[in-house]
Design a protein around this motif. Structure first.
Motif, PDB file in Angstrom:
ATOM      1  N   SER A 235       0.804  -1.229   0.000  1.00  9.99           N
ATOM      2  CA  SER A 235       0.000   0.000   0.000  1.00  9.99           C
ATOM      3  C   SER A 235       0.834   1.276   0.000  1.00  9.99           C
ATOM      4  N   LEU A 236       2.093   1.193   0.433  1.00  7.65           N
ATOM      5  CA  LEU A 236       2.951   2.381   0.418  1.00  7.65           C
ATOM      6  C   LEU A 236       3.163   2.907  -0.997  1.00  7.65           C
ATOM      7  N   VAL A 237       3.113   2.011  -1.976  1.00  6.78           N
ATOM      8  CA  VAL A 237       3.369   2.410  -3.368  1.00  6.78           C
ATOM      9  C   VAL A 237       2.254   1.918  -4.295  1.00  6.78           C
ATOM     10  N   SER A 238       1.038   1.920  -3.800  1.00 11.74           N
ATOM     11  CA  SER A 238      -0.087   1.438  -4.601  1.00 11.74           C
ATOM     12  C   SER A 238      -0.167   2.147  -5.946  1.00 11.74           C
ATOM     13  N   PRO A 239      -0.327   1.381  -7.026  1.00 11.25           N
ATOM     14  CA  PRO A 239      -0.422   2.002  -8.357  1.00 11.25           C
ATOM     15  C   PRO A 239      -1.678   2.842  -8.510  1.00 11.25           C
ATOM     16  N   LYS A 240      -1.567   3.913  -9.272  1.00 15.82           N
ATOM     17  CA  LYS A 240      -2.743   4.683  -9.669  1.00 15.82           C
ATOM     18  C   LYS A 240      -3.296   4.082 -10.954  1.00 15.82           C
ATOM     19  N   SER A 241      -4.523   4.448 -11.274  1.00 12.64           N
ATOM     20  CA  SER A 241      -5.208   3.850 -12.417  1.00 12.64           C
ATOM     21  C   SER A 241      -4.504   4.109 -13.748  1.00 12.64           C
ATOM     22  N   ASN A 242      -3.755   5.212 -13.824  1.00 14.11           N
ATOM     23  CA  ASN A 242      -3.077   5.547 -15.079  1.00 14.11           C
ATOM     24  C   ASN A 242      -1.645   5.020 -15.153  1.00 14.11           C
ATOM     25  N   GLU A 243      -1.233   4.228 -14.169  1.00 12.81           N
ATOM     26  CA  GLU A 243       0.126   3.702 -14.136  1.00 12.81           C
ATOM     27  C   GLU A 243       0.154   2.245 -14.596  1.00 12.81           C
ATOM     28  N   LYS A 244       1.118   1.938 -15.412  1.00 10.90           N
ATOM     29  CA  LYS A 244       1.242   0.617 -16.016  1.00 10.90           C
ATOM     30  C   LYS A 244       1.644  -0.429 -14.979  1.00 10.90           C
ATOM     31  N   ILE A 245       0.969  -1.575 -15.005  1.00  7.17           N
ATOM     32  CA  ILE A 245       1.346  -2.724 -14.174  1.00  7.17           C
ATOM     33  C   ILE A 245       1.737  -3.859 -15.106  1.00  7.17           C
ATOM     34  N   ILE A 246       2.924  -4.399 -14.905  1.00  9.93           N
ATOM     35  CA  ILE A 246       3.395  -5.514 -15.725  1.00  9.93           C
ATOM     36  C   ILE A 246       3.579  -6.736 -14.839  1.00  9.93           C
ATOM     37  N   ILE A 247       2.973  -7.829 -15.247  1.00  7.37           N
ATOM     38  CA  ILE A 247       3.091  -9.094 -14.513  1.00  7.37           C
ATOM     39  C   ILE A 247       4.264  -9.879 -15.085  1.00  7.37           C
ATOM     40  N   LYS A 248       5.103 -10.367 -14.188  1.00  6.04           N
ATOM     41  CA  LYS A 248       6.214 -11.216 -14.623  1.00  6.04           C
ATOM     42  C   LYS A 248       6.228 -12.513 -13.822  1.00  6.04           C
ATOM     43  N   HIS A 249       6.959 -13.509 -14.371  1.00  7.63           N
ATOM     44  CA  HIS A 249       7.085 -14.807 -13.704  1.00  7.63           C
ATOM     45  C   HIS A 249       8.544 -15.226 -13.545  1.00  7.63           C
ATOM     46  N   PHE A 250       9.456 -14.353 -13.954  1.00 11.99           N
ATOM     47  CA  PHE A 250      10.886 -14.617 -13.856  1.00 11.99           C
ATOM     48  C   PHE A 250      11.568 -13.399 -13.230  1.00 11.99           C
ATOM     49  N   PRO A 251      12.787 -13.564 -12.696  1.00 11.89           N
ATOM     50  CA  PRO A 251      13.477 -12.410 -12.100  1.00 11.89           C
ATOM     51  C   PRO A 251      13.646 -11.239 -13.061  1.00 11.89           C
ATOM     52  N   ASN A 252      14.012 -11.510 -14.292  1.00 13.79           N
ATOM     53  CA  ASN A 252      14.201 -10.484 -15.304  1.00 13.79           C
ATOM     54  C   ASN A 252      12.848  -9.933 -15.739  1.00 13.79           C
ATOM     55  N   SER A 253      12.625  -8.656 -15.478  1.00 11.60           N
ATOM     56  CA  SER A 253      11.325  -8.038 -15.771  1.00 11.60           C
ATOM     57  C   SER A 253      11.007  -7.979 -17.265  1.00 11.60           C
ATOM     58  N   PHE A 254      12.008  -8.182 -18.109  1.00  6.07           N
ATOM     59  CA  PHE A 254      11.788  -8.152 -19.557  1.00  6.07           C
ATOM     60  C   PHE A 254      11.402  -9.520 -20.105  1.00  6.07           C
ATOM     61  N   ARG A 255      11.701 -10.572 -19.375  1.00  4.52           N
ATOM     62  CA  ARG A 255      11.501 -11.924 -19.903  1.00  4.52           C
ATOM     63  C   ARG A 255      10.012 -12.278 -19.982  1.00  4.52           C
ATOM     64  N   GLU A 256       9.556 -12.546 -21.190  1.00  2.00           N
ATOM     65  CA  GLU A 256       8.182 -12.968 -21.461  1.00  2.00           C
ATOM     66  C   GLU A 256       7.149 -11.977 -20.912  1.00  2.00           C
TER      67      GLU A 256
END
Length: 211
Positions: free
Chosen positions: A101-122
């Motif tokens: 909750s300290l850094v809760s996203p706002k509605s206009n901010e992008k959320i990217i789901i990842k499944h690996f340590p590297n945020s770019f992977r898949e």
């Protein structure tokens, strides 16, 4: 009259310097986005993978986030959902997987789901950054030696210029050959590694005012 003239000149020069510095800072932030990596509940006290200094790091990340919001700069929240067999944290449909909750996203901010340590992977992170014309990344998050480090190095390989806000990252104790390496030592070592060879992978700063 001479004293009055000198005073006015000093005032003008001071004002000019202030405006120049302000303009320079704005130029430095052009084409820049903030990555908030895995600042999720399981890393906080009571979570399934508590880190050393998670709350302090998150509060510092919050300051960076507020600065980006104030200047209408792009913010991207990275959220890890564990899919690997035997995973013990960041499990889907648990409170621990949610962004703190300290850094809760706002509605206009992008959320990217990842499944690996590297945020770019898949993920669509690279495509999103390219679409926005982003060339510079300011990075905060957790864990310093896993997802932050792997993302920073991948970003470098992809041509991004990285700045890591060191006190807005956190990790935990590690073990090697039966010996415990304290979180603070892990933290320093990995930040030092990222900034090796003249900040090759990333420049490490201590707060938002440093860039």
């Amino acid at each position: 009259m001479k004293i009055l003239f000198k005073s006015k000149m000093v005032l003008c020069l001071t004002l000019f310097s202030f405006l120049f510095i302000n303009a320079q800072q704005k130029r430095n932030m052009e084409n820049t986005a903030l990555l908030m990596i895995d600042i999720q509940n399981d890393y906080f006290p009571g979570g399934k993978m508590e880190l050393a200094g998670a709350e302090s790091a998150a509060n510092n990340a919050k300051k960076v986030l507020e600065n980006f919001r104030k200047n209408n700069l792009p913010v991207i929240h990275i959220k890890h959902i564990a899919t690997n067999e035997g995973a013990g944290f960041f499990l889907s449909d648990t409170s621990g997987v949610e962004i703190n909750s300290l850094v809760s996203p706002k509605s206009n901010e992008k959320i990217i789901i990842k499944h690996f340590p590297n945020s770019f992977r898949e993920t669509d992170l690279l495509k999103y950054l390219q679409k926005k014309g982003i060339k510079n990344l300011v990075i905060t998050g957790m864990m310093t030696d896993v997802c932050v480090d792997s993302t920073v190095r991948a970003a470098f390989d992809l041509g991004f210029k990285n700045t890591v806000v060191g006190n807005a990252t956190a990790t935990r104790d590690r073990t090697l050959n039966g010996q415990t390496i304290k979180a603070a030592e892990v933290q320093r070592s990995f930040l030092a590694g990222m900034s090796a060879l003249g900040n090759m992978y990333a420049e490490i700063v201590s707060d938002i005012e440093s860039f």
